[in-house]
Design an enzyme around this catalytic site. Structure first.
Site, PDB file in Angstrom:
ATOM      1  N   CYS A  72       3.700  -5.449 -26.123  1.00 59.84           N
ATOM      2  CA  CYS A  72       3.441  -6.766 -26.726  1.00 59.84           C
ATOM      3  C   CYS A  72       1.959  -7.068 -26.851  1.00 59.84           C
ATOM      4  CB  CYS A  72       4.122  -7.860 -25.887  1.00 59.84           C
ATOM      5  SG  CYS A  72       3.210  -8.249 -24.370  1.00 59.84           S
ATOM      6  N   CYS A 125       3.413  -6.250 -17.191  1.00 62.46           N
ATOM      7  CA  CYS A 125       2.855  -7.069 -18.277  1.00 62.46           C
ATOM      8  C   CYS A 125       2.829  -8.526 -17.824  1.00 62.46           C
ATOM      9  CB  CYS A 125       3.723  -6.935 -19.538  1.00 62.46           C
ATOM     10  SG  CYS A 125       3.229  -8.078 -20.841  1.00 62.46           S
ATOM     11  N   HIS A 167       6.260  -8.149  -1.155  1.00 65.69           N
ATOM     12  CA  HIS A 167       5.137  -8.641  -1.966  1.00 65.69           C
ATOM     13  C   HIS A 167       4.751  -7.671  -3.060  1.00 65.69           C
ATOM     14  CE1 HIS A 167       3.836 -11.478   1.556  1.00 65.69           C
ATOM     15  NE2 HIS A 167       4.946 -11.859   0.958  1.00 65.69           N
ATOM     16  N   ASP A 201       0.790  -1.238   0.000  1.00 66.17           N
ATOM     17  CA  ASP A 201       0.000   0.000   0.000  1.00 66.17           C
ATOM     18  C   ASP A 201       0.825   1.292   0.000  1.00 66.17           C
ATOM     19  OD1 ASP A 201      -0.815  -0.713   3.505  1.00 66.17           O
ATOM     20  OD2 ASP A 201       0.959   0.248   2.658  1.00 66.17           O
ATOM     21  N   SER A 222       0.115 -11.940  10.695  1.00 62.18           N
ATOM     22  CA  SER A 222      -0.355 -13.207  11.281  1.00 62.18           C
ATOM     23  C   SER A 222       0.740 -14.265  11.215  1.00 62.18           C
ATOM     24  CB  SER A 222      -1.590 -13.700  10.525  1.00 62.18           C
ATOM     25  OG  SER A 222      -1.250 -13.865   9.148  1.00 62.18           O
TER      26      SER A 222
HETATM   27  N1  APR Z   1      -2.268  -3.398  15.336  1.00 60.96           N
HETATM   28  C1  APR Z   1      -1.496  -4.511  15.369  1.00 60.96           C
HETATM   29  N2  APR Z   1      -1.844  -5.684  14.781  1.00 60.96           N
HETATM   30  C2  APR Z   1      -3.032  -5.704  14.144  1.00 60.96           C
HETATM   31  C3  APR Z   1      -3.897  -4.590  14.059  1.00 60.96           C
HETATM   32  C4  APR Z   1      -3.469  -3.394  14.701  1.00 60.96           C
HETATM   33  N3  APR Z   1      -4.218  -2.267  14.696  1.00 60.96           N
HETATM   34  N4  APR Z   1      -5.012  -4.944  13.360  1.00 60.96           N
HETATM   35  C5  APR Z   1      -4.839  -6.231  13.010  1.00 60.96           C
HETATM   36  N5  APR Z   1      -3.659  -6.700  13.482  1.00 60.96           N
HETATM   37  C6  APR Z   1      -3.062  -8.019  13.290  1.00 60.96           C
HETATM   38  C7  APR Z   1      -4.035  -9.163  13.240  1.00 60.96           C
HETATM   39  O1  APR Z   1      -4.243  -9.682  14.551  1.00 60.96           O
HETATM   40  C8  APR Z   1      -3.308 -10.164  12.345  1.00 60.96           C
HETATM   41  O2  APR Z   1      -2.508 -11.048  13.113  1.00 60.96           O
HETATM   42  O3  APR Z   1      -2.450  -7.980  12.015  1.00 60.96           O
HETATM   43  C9  APR Z   1      -2.391  -9.294  11.497  1.00 60.96           C
HETATM   44  C10 APR Z   1      -2.796  -9.255  10.033  1.00 60.96           C
HETATM   45  O4  APR Z   1      -2.606 -10.552   9.525  1.00 60.96           O
HETATM   46  P1  APR Z   1      -3.038 -10.844   8.007  1.00 60.96           P
HETATM   47  O5  APR Z   1      -4.372 -10.261   7.748  1.00 60.96           O
HETATM   48  O6  APR Z   1      -2.809 -12.310   7.768  1.00 60.96           O
HETATM   49  O7  APR Z   1      -2.016  -9.997   7.133  1.00 60.96           O
HETATM   50  P2  APR Z   1      -0.512 -10.365   6.794  1.00 60.96           P
HETATM   51  O8  APR Z   1       0.119 -11.117   7.912  1.00 60.96           O
HETATM   52  O9  APR Z   1       0.127  -9.109   6.344  1.00 60.96           O
HETATM   53  O10 APR Z   1      -0.672 -11.358   5.513  1.00 60.96           O
HETATM   54  C11 APR Z   1       0.520 -11.783   4.893  1.00 60.96           C
HETATM   55  O11 APR Z   1      -0.795 -12.789   3.136  1.00 60.96           O
HETATM   56  O12 APR Z   1      -2.599 -12.553   1.734  1.00 60.96           O
HETATM   57  C12 APR Z   1      -1.227 -12.519   1.785  1.00 60.96           C
HETATM   58  O13 APR Z   1       0.249 -11.298   0.451  1.00 60.96           O
HETATM   59  C13 APR Z   1      -0.739 -11.135   1.426  1.00 60.96           C
HETATM   60  O14 APR Z   1       1.004  -9.801   2.441  1.00 60.96           O
HETATM   61  C14 APR Z   1      -0.112 -10.620   2.721  1.00 60.96           C
HETATM   62  C15 APR Z   1       0.284 -11.907   3.418  1.00 60.96           C
END
Ligand code: APR
Length: 246
Positions: free
Chosen positions: A151, A128, A120, A105, A190
């Protein structure tokens, strides 16, 4: 606000090399949906195999292009939050700082972070599909998805989809930053998607102080391992204020 472990504050103040890994959680307070939060996560509503794989794009390029156009629109309306800004302040105080993000982002760059590794890719960049090279995002073209000016192939977002490899240089730099870190933060992720998820373990194995900051962790203060439960937009400014009072 969240009380930050005094021991960690002391460690941060004297740290030479700090590496931070961020995930969607750090952009949650900017209003951007995460992927796996219960109820609000994107993968609660959509199936990754329908939207975030090369096969999905081949199967339904219009659907995938438009889903990413929708996410790009959300991103364009988001602004960095206090968590992003606190990381800029930490970078200014630490001799060797590296920010490794899974996010696409650009909010870290918008906040002013200088040393950012995008594991990522970036949703604002377009490439492309056939030649796998970055091209200007031709959003205005009536075709969906737009075509490569060279292309004629279909354009796609320059993000890493499931089943695709990470940009090799970016991941190599991220591993080195994890190996050499005195302090490694994993913020708002996560920790479920490899190989980004392995960076915290690499840092731990090479002797770093490791800080996991998340909403869903049970607090733990066992130097050199810390689990801090709280919102990045609250905890990171509290940590900065404790380590470097204005
Ligand atoms: N402050 C701290 N942690 C937070 C907050 C917050 N305000 N809000 C949410 N979280 C935590 C959640 O508890 C969760 O553990 O952020 C984490 C987000 O986890 P995901 O949604 O799985 O995102 P991410 O870990 O970035 O995913 C990794 O998965 O889908 C693919 O490529 C995509 O980069 C992404 C990758």
């Amino acid at each position: 606000s969240q009380i930050v472990p005094p021991e960690l504050v002391k460690t941060l103040r004297t740290a030479q090399r700090v590496t931070v890994l961020t995930g969607a959680g750090i952009s949650a307070e900017s209003g951007l949906p995460t992927f796996r939060d219960p109820m609000t996560g994107l993968w609660e509503k959509y199936r990754p195999e329908d939207l975030a794989t090369p096969q999905a794009f081949r199967r339904n390029p219009r659907l995938v292009w438009e889903w990413y156009a929708w996410r790009r629109e959300l991103v364009s309306q988001a602004t960095p939050n206090a968590g992003h800004r606190a990381l800029v302040t930490i970078e200014q105080h630490i001799p060797e700082f590296m920010l490794v993000t899974q996010n696409v982002d650009s909010l870290h760059q918008q906040a002013g972070s200088q040393r950012v590794i995008e594991l990522h890719g970036n949703i604002r960049r377009t490439k492309c599909f056939d030649e796998n090279v970055v091209v200007e995002n031709r959003e205005e073209s009536e075709e969906v998805p737009p075509r490569c000016p060279r292309c004629g192939g279909m354009l796609r977002p320059d993000v890493v989809w499931f089943g695709e490899s990470l940009p090799a240089q970016a991941f190599q730099t991220a591993v080195e930053a994890a190996v050499h870190a005195d302090v490694f933060f994993a913020i708002g992720t996560s920790g479920t998607v490899e190989p980004a998820a392995s960076l915290a373990r690499v840092a731990q194995r090479f002797g770093a102080t490791v800080v996991i900051l998340n909403l869903d962790v049970k607090p733990l203060e066992a130097p050199p391992l810390y689990h801090i439960n709280g919102r990045a937009g609250i905890v990171l400014p509290a940590l900065v204020h404790a380590a470097w009072p204005e």
